[in-house]
Design a protein around this motif. Structure first.
Motif, PDB file in Angstrom:
ATOM      1  N   GLU A   1     -17.108 -10.982   4.377  1.00  0.00           N
ATOM      2  CA  GLU A   1     -16.888 -11.688   5.404  1.00  0.00           C
ATOM      3  C   GLU A   1     -15.613 -10.854   5.930  1.00  0.00           C
ATOM      4  OE1 GLU A   1     -15.384 -16.209   6.705  1.00  0.00           O
ATOM      5  OE2 GLU A   1     -15.620 -15.765   4.597  1.00  0.00           O
ATOM      6  N   VAL A   2     -15.581 -10.382   7.326  1.00  0.00           N
ATOM      7  CA  VAL A   2     -14.650  -9.929   7.980  1.00  0.00           C
ATOM      8  C   VAL A   2     -13.787 -11.040   8.447  1.00  0.00           C
ATOM      9  CG1 VAL A   2     -13.819  -8.314   9.731  1.00  0.00           C
ATOM     10  CG2 VAL A   2     -16.044  -8.167   8.320  1.00  0.00           C
ATOM     11  N   ILE A   3     -12.440 -11.352   7.957  1.00  0.00           N
ATOM     12  CA  ILE A   3     -11.573 -12.150   8.291  1.00  0.00           C
ATOM     13  C   ILE A   3     -10.822 -11.813   9.591  1.00  0.00           C
ATOM     14  CG2 ILE A   3      -9.583 -13.661   7.668  1.00  0.00           C
ATOM     15  CD1 ILE A   3     -11.127 -13.721   4.806  1.00  0.00           C
ATOM     16  N   ASN A   4     -10.414 -10.740   9.630  1.00  0.00           N
ATOM     17  CA  ASN A   4      -9.919  -9.852  10.528  1.00  0.00           C
ATOM     18  C   ASN A   4      -9.988  -8.214  10.320  1.00  0.00           C
ATOM     19  OD1 ASN A   4      -7.451  -8.738   9.120  1.00  0.00           O
ATOM     20  ND2 ASN A   4      -6.542 -10.865   9.480  1.00  0.00           N
ATOM     21  N   ASP A   5      -9.597  -7.417  11.360  1.00  0.00           N
ATOM     22  CA  ASP A   5      -9.817  -6.250  11.303  1.00  0.00           C
ATOM     23  C   ASP A   5      -9.831  -5.486  10.008  1.00  0.00           C
ATOM     24  OD1 ASP A   5     -10.731  -6.114  13.862  1.00  0.00           O
ATOM     25  OD2 ASP A   5      -9.031  -5.172  14.714  1.00  0.00           O
ATOM     26  N   ASP A   6      -8.671  -5.878   9.250  1.00  0.00           N
ATOM     27  CA  ASP A   6      -8.355  -5.072   7.852  1.00  0.00           C
ATOM     28  C   ASP A   6      -8.244  -6.041   6.676  1.00  0.00           C
ATOM     29  OD1 ASP A   6      -5.969  -6.626   8.684  1.00  0.00           O
ATOM     30  OD2 ASP A   6      -4.607  -4.887   8.252  1.00  0.00           O
ATOM     31  N   TYR A   7      -8.963  -7.133   6.796  1.00  0.00           N
ATOM     32  CA  TYR A   7      -8.965  -8.218   5.770  1.00  0.00           C
ATOM     33  C   TYR A   7     -10.302  -8.615   5.571  1.00  0.00           C
ATOM     34  CZ  TYR A   7      -6.674 -11.524   2.613  1.00  0.00           C
ATOM     35  OH  TYR A   7      -6.343 -12.465   1.664  1.00  0.00           O
ATOM     36  N   VAL A   8     -10.739  -8.793   4.452  1.00  0.00           N
ATOM     37  CA  VAL A   8     -12.152  -9.410   4.068  1.00  0.00           C
ATOM     38  C   VAL A   8     -12.133 -10.293   2.808  1.00  0.00           C
ATOM     39  CG1 VAL A   8     -13.374  -7.403   5.306  1.00  0.00           C
ATOM     40  CG2 VAL A   8     -13.019  -7.226   2.854  1.00  0.00           C
TER      41      VAL A   8
ATOM     42  N   SER B   1      -7.067  -3.966   3.680  1.00  0.00           N
ATOM     43  CA  SER B   1      -7.426  -2.485   3.992  1.00  0.00           C
ATOM     44  C   SER B   1      -6.179  -1.986   4.590  1.00  0.00           C
ATOM     45  CB  SER B   1      -8.646  -2.338   4.784  1.00  0.00           C
ATOM     46  OG  SER B   1      -8.967  -0.940   4.880  1.00  0.00           O
ATOM     47  N   LYS B   2      -6.141  -0.688   4.555  1.00  0.00           N
ATOM     48  CA  LYS B   2      -5.069  -0.056   5.157  1.00  0.00           C
ATOM     49  C   LYS B   2      -5.272   0.307   6.753  1.00  0.00           C
ATOM     50  CE  LYS B   2      -3.375   2.757   1.160  1.00  0.00           C
ATOM     51  NZ  LYS B   2      -4.449   2.181   0.391  1.00  0.00           N
TER      52      LYS B   2
ATOM     53  N   GLU C   1      -6.661  -7.909 -10.862  1.00  0.00           N
ATOM     54  CA  GLU C   1      -5.318  -8.371 -10.677  1.00  0.00           C
ATOM     55  C   GLU C   1      -5.250  -8.275  -9.130  1.00  0.00           C
ATOM     56  OE1 GLU C   1      -2.944  -9.771 -12.906  1.00  0.00           O
ATOM     57  OE2 GLU C   1      -4.679  -9.707 -14.314  1.00  0.00           O
ATOM     58  N   VAL C   2      -4.612  -9.214  -8.535  1.00  0.00           N
ATOM     59  CA  VAL C   2      -3.963  -8.775  -7.249  1.00  0.00           C
ATOM     60  C   VAL C   2      -3.149  -7.309  -7.336  1.00  0.00           C
ATOM     61  CG1 VAL C   2      -2.473  -9.811  -5.388  1.00  0.00           C
ATOM     62  CG2 VAL C   2      -3.915 -11.329  -6.557  1.00  0.00           C
ATOM     63  N   GLY C   3      -3.381  -6.657  -6.014  1.00  0.00           N
ATOM     64  CA  GLY C   3      -2.554  -5.639  -6.134  1.00  0.00           C
ATOM     65  C   GLY C   3      -3.322  -4.359  -6.529  1.00  0.00           C
ATOM     66  N   THR C   4      -4.733  -4.700  -7.001  1.00  0.00           N
ATOM     67  CA  THR C   4      -5.193  -3.528  -7.648  1.00  0.00           C
ATOM     68  C   THR C   4      -5.992  -2.838  -6.370  1.00  0.00           C
ATOM     69  OG1 THR C   4      -5.927  -4.750  -9.409  1.00  0.00           O
ATOM     70  CG2 THR C   4      -7.390  -2.700  -9.032  1.00  0.00           C
TER      71      THR C   4
ATOM     72  N   PRO D   1     -17.621  -3.231  -1.907  1.00  0.00           N
ATOM     73  CA  PRO D   1     -18.670  -2.808  -0.894  1.00  0.00           C
ATOM     74  C   PRO D   1     -17.798  -2.066   0.158  1.00  0.00           C
ATOM     75  CG  PRO D   1     -18.269  -5.236  -0.669  1.00  0.00           C
ATOM     76  CD  PRO D   1     -17.486  -4.698  -1.774  1.00  0.00           C
ATOM     77  N   VAL D   2     -16.411  -2.155   0.097  1.00  0.00           N
ATOM     78  CA  VAL D   2     -15.378  -1.457   0.969  1.00  0.00           C
ATOM     79  C   VAL D   2     -14.144  -1.272   0.502  1.00  0.00           C
ATOM     80  CG1 VAL D   2     -16.414  -2.537   3.288  1.00  0.00           C
ATOM     81  CG2 VAL D   2     -14.441  -3.702   1.885  1.00  0.00           C
ATOM     82  N   ASP D   3     -13.038  -0.243   0.961  1.00  0.00           N
ATOM     83  CA  ASP D   3     -11.989  -0.087   0.211  1.00  0.00           C
ATOM     84  C   ASP D   3     -11.030  -1.008   0.838  1.00  0.00           C
ATOM     85  OD1 ASP D   3     -13.124   2.634  -0.040  1.00  0.00           O
ATOM     86  OD2 ASP D   3     -12.363   3.516   1.520  1.00  0.00           O
ATOM     87  N   GLY D   4      -9.950  -1.211  -0.125  1.00  0.00           N
ATOM     88  CA  GLY D   4      -8.714  -2.100  -0.022  1.00  0.00           C
ATOM     89  C   GLY D   4      -7.898  -2.469  -1.133  1.00  0.00           C
ATOM     90  N   SER D   5      -7.234  -3.152  -0.971  1.00  0.00           N
ATOM     91  CA  SER D   5      -6.267  -3.609  -2.099  1.00  0.00           C
ATOM     92  C   SER D   5      -6.523  -5.283  -2.413  1.00  0.00           C
ATOM     93  CB  SER D   5      -4.605  -3.402  -1.861  1.00  0.00           C
ATOM     94  OG  SER D   5      -3.893  -3.736  -2.777  1.00  0.00           O
ATOM     95  N   VAL D   6      -6.725  -5.423  -3.629  1.00  0.00           N
ATOM     96  CA  VAL D   6      -6.868  -6.960  -3.756  1.00  0.00           C
ATOM     97  C   VAL D   6      -5.819  -7.848  -3.456  1.00  0.00           C
ATOM     98  CG1 VAL D   6      -7.459  -8.679  -5.644  1.00  0.00           C
ATOM     99  CG2 VAL D   6      -8.439  -6.327  -5.760  1.00  0.00           C
ATOM    100  N   ALA D   7      -6.000  -8.823  -2.290  1.00  0.00           N
ATOM    101  CA  ALA D   7      -4.823  -9.537  -1.880  1.00  0.00           C
ATOM    102  C   ALA D   7      -5.006 -10.888  -2.411  1.00  0.00           C
ATOM    103  CB  ALA D   7      -4.981  -9.495  -0.358  1.00  0.00           C
ATOM    104  N   LYS D   8      -5.989 -11.203  -2.904  1.00  0.00           N
ATOM    105  CA  LYS D   8      -6.253 -12.638  -3.445  1.00  0.00           C
ATOM    106  C   LYS D   8      -7.609 -12.653  -4.377  1.00  0.00           C
ATOM    107  CE  LYS D   8      -6.317 -17.336  -1.912  1.00  0.00           C
ATOM    108  NZ  LYS D   8      -6.423 -18.298  -0.559  1.00  0.00           N
ATOM    109  N   VAL D   9      -7.371 -13.503  -5.598  1.00  0.00           N
ATOM    110  CA  VAL D   9      -8.502 -13.474  -6.403  1.00  0.00           C
ATOM    111  C   VAL D   9      -9.083 -15.134  -6.432  1.00  0.00           C
ATOM    112  CG1 VAL D   9      -8.309 -11.662  -7.882  1.00  0.00           C
ATOM    113  CG2 VAL D   9      -7.399 -13.872  -8.327  1.00  0.00           C
ATOM    114  N   ASN D  10     -10.265 -15.378  -6.426  1.00  0.00           N
ATOM    115  CA  ASN D  10     -10.607 -16.859  -6.536  1.00  0.00           C
ATOM    116  C   ASN D  10     -10.314 -17.329  -7.882  1.00  0.00           C
ATOM    117  OD1 ASN D  10     -11.679 -19.431  -6.363  1.00  0.00           O
ATOM    118  ND2 ASN D  10     -13.626 -18.804  -5.473  1.00  0.00           N
ATOM    119  N   SER D  11      -9.344 -17.651  -8.430  1.00  0.00           N
ATOM    120  CA  SER D  11      -8.792 -18.114  -9.833  1.00  0.00           C
ATOM    121  C   SER D  11      -9.456 -19.163 -10.313  1.00  0.00           C
ATOM    122  CB  SER D  11      -7.317 -18.000  -9.856  1.00  0.00           C
ATOM    123  OG  SER D  11      -6.861 -19.043  -9.307  1.00  0.00           O
ATOM    124  N   SER D  12      -9.961 -20.103  -9.327  1.00  0.00           N
ATOM    125  CA  SER D  12     -10.678 -21.314  -9.806  1.00  0.00           C
ATOM    126  C   SER D  12     -12.013 -20.920 -10.571  1.00  0.00           C
ATOM    127  CB  SER D  12     -10.979 -22.130  -8.700  1.00  0.00           C
ATOM    128  OG  SER D  12     -11.983 -21.609  -7.648  1.00  0.00           O
TER     129      SER D  12
END
Length: 128
Positions: A17-24, A106-107, A46-49, A72-83
């Motif tokens: 789900e594309v939330i904004n241009d650089d965040y999914v 994503s950068k 871990e967040v930051g991976t 499925p895409v490049d990026g840094s883990v910003a949040k995990v669904n810890s629930s």
């Protein structure tokens, strides 16, 4: 409720789900959940991976099997669904809402050109 027509998909049954241009937000599809059966354990990064496309980032265990989930895409883990640590069954009950896995930052703008839209994904499922 998530509008699945606005999601992108992989042939490995992940959704994006594309939330904004650089965040999914990323999860696995209802089809994948049905194939796995009752999910009993989820291991998330871990967040930051930092992840590159096709990197393994999660493990999902069900009563039937264990499956690795790939980015499925490049990026840094910003949040995990810890629930999901305490309630992995959320993936069975609500794979597109409460059962999401991670969010990536994503950068650059996220490249969805290699992903399937909903029609292409449904067409792919019809071949299985």
């Amino acid at each position: 409720m998530t509008d699945t027509a606005k999601l992108f998909y992989t042939k490995e049954h992940e959704w994006v789900e594309v939330i904004n241009d650089d965040y999914v937000r990323i999860g696995i599809t209802e089809y994948a959940v049905e194939q796995l059966g009752d999910i009993v354990f989820v291991e998330l990064p871990e967040v930051g991976t930092d992840l590159s496309e096709e990197d393994e980032f999660a493990t999902v265990e069900s009563v039937k099997s264990t499956s690795e989930i790939y980015a499925p895409v490049d990026g840094s883990v910003a949040k995990v669904n810890s629930s999901l640590e305490d309630e992995p069954e959320k993936m069975n009950e609500s794979p597109y809402e409460e059962g999401w896995l991670i969010e990536l930052q994503s950068k650059d703008a996220v490249d969805t050109s290699d992903l399937l839209d909903e029609k292409a994904y449904q067409d792919y499922l019809d071949t299985l």
